[in-house]
Enzyme design. Structure first.
Site, PDB file in Angstrom:
ATOM      1  N   ASP A 132     132.241  45.106  57.743  1.00 14.94           N
ATOM      2  CA  ASP A 132     131.572  44.419  56.645  1.00 14.94           C
ATOM      3  C   ASP A 132     130.070  44.533  56.904  1.00 14.94           C
ATOM      4  O   ASP A 132     129.534  43.877  57.797  1.00 14.94           O
ATOM      5  CB  ASP A 132     132.042  42.957  56.629  1.00 14.94           C
ATOM      6  CG  ASP A 132     131.245  42.091  55.655  1.00 14.94           C
ATOM      7  OD1 ASP A 132     130.253  42.581  55.088  1.00 14.94           O
ATOM      8  OD2 ASP A 132     131.609  40.909  55.486  1.00 14.94           O
ATOM      9  N   CYS A 170     129.877  30.051  53.530  1.00 20.70           N
ATOM     10  CA  CYS A 170     131.167  30.756  53.438  1.00 20.70           C
ATOM     11  C   CYS A 170     131.694  31.170  54.811  1.00 20.70           C
ATOM     12  O   CYS A 170     132.372  32.193  54.928  1.00 20.70           O
ATOM     13  CB  CYS A 170     131.093  31.971  52.509  1.00 20.70           C
ATOM     14  SG  CYS A 170     130.711  31.558  50.818  1.00 20.70           S
ATOM     15  N   LYS A 227     122.482  42.394  47.585  1.00 21.48           N
ATOM     16  CA  LYS A 227     121.812  41.949  48.817  1.00 21.48           C
ATOM     17  C   LYS A 227     120.839  43.010  49.318  1.00 21.48           C
ATOM     18  O   LYS A 227     120.202  42.843  50.355  1.00 21.48           O
ATOM     19  CB  LYS A 227     122.851  41.631  49.897  1.00 21.48           C
ATOM     20  CG  LYS A 227     123.728  40.427  49.547  1.00 21.48           C
ATOM     21  CD  LYS A 227     124.747  40.175  50.623  1.00 21.48           C
ATOM     22  CE  LYS A 227     125.867  39.286  50.157  1.00 21.48           C
ATOM     23  NZ  LYS A 227     125.531  37.851  50.191  1.00 21.48           N
ATOM     24  N   GLN A 230     125.462  42.338  55.453  1.00 22.02           N
ATOM     25  CA  GLN A 230     124.179  41.851  55.990  1.00 22.02           C
ATOM     26  C   GLN A 230     123.546  42.879  56.933  1.00 22.02           C
ATOM     27  O   GLN A 230     122.710  42.523  57.767  1.00 22.02           O
ATOM     28  CB  GLN A 230     124.388  40.525  56.745  1.00 22.02           C
ATOM     29  CG  GLN A 230     124.943  39.400  55.896  1.00 22.02           C
ATOM     30  CD  GLN A 230     123.983  38.921  54.815  1.00 22.02           C
ATOM     31  OE1 GLN A 230     122.791  39.259  54.808  1.00 22.02           O
ATOM     32  NE2 GLN A 230     124.497  38.148  53.875  1.00 22.02           N
ATOM     33  N   HIS A 255     132.837  35.984  57.240  1.00 25.63           N
ATOM     34  CA  HIS A 255     132.663  35.378  55.926  1.00 25.63           C
ATOM     35  C   HIS A 255     134.059  35.146  55.343  1.00 25.63           C
ATOM     36  O   HIS A 255     134.978  35.910  55.642  1.00 25.63           O
ATOM     37  CB  HIS A 255     131.887  36.386  55.065  1.00 25.63           C
ATOM     38  CG  HIS A 255     131.426  35.875  53.743  1.00 25.63           C
ATOM     39  ND1 HIS A 255     132.241  35.849  52.636  1.00 25.63           N
ATOM     40  CD2 HIS A 255     130.230  35.399  53.339  1.00 25.63           C
ATOM     41  CE1 HIS A 255     131.564  35.379  51.609  1.00 25.63           C
ATOM     42  NE2 HIS A 255     130.336  35.095  52.005  1.00 25.63           N
TER      43      HIS A 255
HETATM   44  N1  PMP Z   1     130.341  39.354  53.982  1.00 24.19           N
HETATM   45  C1  PMP Z   1     129.160  38.896  54.401  1.00 24.19           C
HETATM   46  C2  PMP Z   1     128.782  39.063  55.833  1.00 24.19           C
HETATM   47  C3  PMP Z   1     128.295  38.289  53.486  1.00 24.19           C
HETATM   48  O1  PMP Z   1     127.119  37.820  53.886  1.00 24.19           O
HETATM   49  C4  PMP Z   1     128.680  38.168  52.135  1.00 24.19           C
HETATM   50  C5  PMP Z   1     127.797  37.493  51.111  1.00 24.19           C
HETATM   51  N2  PMP Z   1     127.256  36.261  51.534  1.00 24.19           N
HETATM   52  C6  PMP Z   1     129.928  38.673  51.753  1.00 24.19           C
HETATM   53  C7  PMP Z   1     130.718  39.263  52.710  1.00 24.19           C
HETATM   54  C8  PMP Z   1     130.413  38.603  50.339  1.00 24.19           C
HETATM   55  O2  PMP Z   1     129.603  39.386  49.520  1.00 24.19           O
HETATM   56  P1  PMP Z   1     129.730  39.338  47.944  1.00 24.19           P
HETATM   57  O3  PMP Z   1     129.680  37.882  47.554  1.00 24.19           O
HETATM   58  O4  PMP Z   1     128.540  40.102  47.455  1.00 24.19           O
HETATM   59  O5  PMP Z   1     131.023  39.972  47.577  1.00 24.19           O
END
Ligand code: PMP
Length: 407
Positions: A201, A365, A227, A204, A124
């Site tokens: 990270d 993203c 999430k 997910q 991401h």
């Molecule tokens: N890493 C991953 C794998 C994600 O899916 C996301 C959110 N789409 C993020 C980081 C960023 O998370 P946040 O916007 O809640 O900070």
């Protein structure tokens, strides 16, 4: 569908009871954010109706109550991920905030000219850009573990990249755009053989499968409350005590100090050293209700239910010859990305929306992933506890209609 308190689970989510454009809402954008159960919504109201006050500061009754509740969630999170100590759990704004904290602090502590940070090809943006910023400040380089067409990391290439210039590895447990579940335990083992720390990270992962930081032996882990059925603006950074003690603070301010004079400051102990300023008190406190919800449904049940949805959706999508699934890894969780031959994902997304089905379209993203497949974006379905096979059937009918309209 799964049951919760003896009823179909979706009944406990007020936002799922509404219609959009006169159609019952089908919500398949859970990787972006999940809907909230009534218990979490109630907890937010209860917090502001009762113990609302600042924490760690007041001698008074409400402040003590709020402080206790805040620390109870920290303990519950620590248990949830099986941390060795609750003070290894730091409250952040979310995954992005947690990665920025580590990238900034680790950059100051452990990066120098010519060093490198190793990430993966499916990160991401929040696990790319903070490291680019940290590398730029120190004259270090970002290196990337490549992946194959299925969206699986090339572990042989990973091992080759692990040279003595690599100071930290940072990668996602589950890809938000492909659904790939990465072999993080093996990634960590190989890095540790060379004394390299690893950040996982888990944005997910934690809502889909049991995560145990001690079993994985990760040095850092980050995830977001929103999430996992909790509020936005609250997240978690787990760090091993040894690392959190070694790293300098990220932000300065109230709460993160023991004593302050104009000559200098003594920093507070863990976890407070990394929690400067008034935090998202309500978010942290009500995250407990989200954890209780997950616990009550049971992560085993959640995992079984969602992988059945994933299997069923994958199977049914093969009925449409124009559909191509992007990311066909052997191990996936939570999400399916697809493209449709002859139609732009965005156009399909707009038509699905009019039929009451919420999906996400775009690069999610993860622009480098889209570049790898040479596509502008995908249409992503992502699942949560309350989704059902009937909703997938409805999605299939709607997708077929959208394709008819567009092609
Ligand atoms: N890493 C991953 C794998 C994600 O899916 C996301 C959110 N789409 C993020 C980081 C960023 O998370 P946040 O916007 O809640 O900070």
């Amino acid at each position: 569908s799964l049951l919760y308190k003896g009823e179909p689970i979706h009944k406990h989510f007020p936002a799922l009871q509404q219609s959009v454009y006169g159609k019952p809402l089908v919500y398949f954008d859970n990787a972006a954010t999940t809907q909230k159960p009534q218990a979490v919504i109630q907890a937010i109201t209860d917090y502001y109706s009762t113990i609302n006050s600042n924490i760690h500061r007041g001698v008074h009754f409400l402040s003590q109550k709020a402080t206790d509740a805040y620390e109870i969630t920290r303990n519950a999170i620590s248990e949830f991920i099986n941390a060795a100590h609750a003070y290894e759990v730091i409250f952040t704004k979310g995954t992005t905030d947690g990665i920025n904290l580590v990238a900034d602090a680790f950059g100051s502590y452990g990066l120098g000219p010519g060093d490198s940070v190793l990430i993966s090809a499916m990160e991401h943006h929040s696990n790319i850009v903070p490291w680019q910023i940290a590398c730029e400040k120190k004259g270090a380089f970002l290196k990337v573990i490549p992946m194959n067409e299925a969206g699986e990391l090339l572990m042989d290439e990973y091992e080759k990249l692990l040279d003595d210039k690599v100071k930290i590895v940072s990668l996602t447990y589950v890809s938000n755009s492909l659904g790939t579940v990465n072999p993080v335990k093996e990634v960590i083992r190989l890095a540790h053989e060379r004394n390299i720390p690893v950040l996982v990270d888990a944005a997910q992962a934690v809502q889909h499968t049991k995560v145990d930081v001690q079993e994985l032996d990760c040095d850092f882990m980050v995830f977001s409350g929103h999430k996992m059925y909790g509020p936005t603006g609250i997240g978690i950074l787990y760090g091993k005590e040894e690392w959190l003690n070694k790293l300098p603070p990220y932000q300065g301010g109230g709460d993160m100090i023991k004593t302050v004079t104009f000559e200098g400051t003594e920093y507070n102990d863990l976890p407070f050293k990394f929690e400067a300023g008034t935090p998202h008190i309500e978010g942290a406190i009500t995250l407990l209700s989200a954890l209780d919800f997950i616990k009550e449904v049971g992560l085993d049940n959640i995992e079984r239910h969602e992988s059945e949805l994933l299997r069923y959706a994958t199977e049914r999508l093969s009925e449409i010859p124009e559909v191509k699934i992007i990311g066909t890894a052997g191990k996936k969780a939570g999400a399916i990305s697809l493209i449709v031959d002859g139609a732009h994902p965005y156009d399909i997304g707009v038509l699905l929306d009019k039929m009451g089905i919420a999906v996400r379209t775009g690069h999610h993203c993860t622009q480098p992933v889209m570049d790898f497949y040479q596509i502008p974006g995908t249409l992503r379905l992502s699942f949560a506890v309350y989704n059902t096979k009937e909703e997938i059937d409805l999605f299939m009918t709607s997708l077929k209609r959208a394709i008819q309209i567009l092609i």
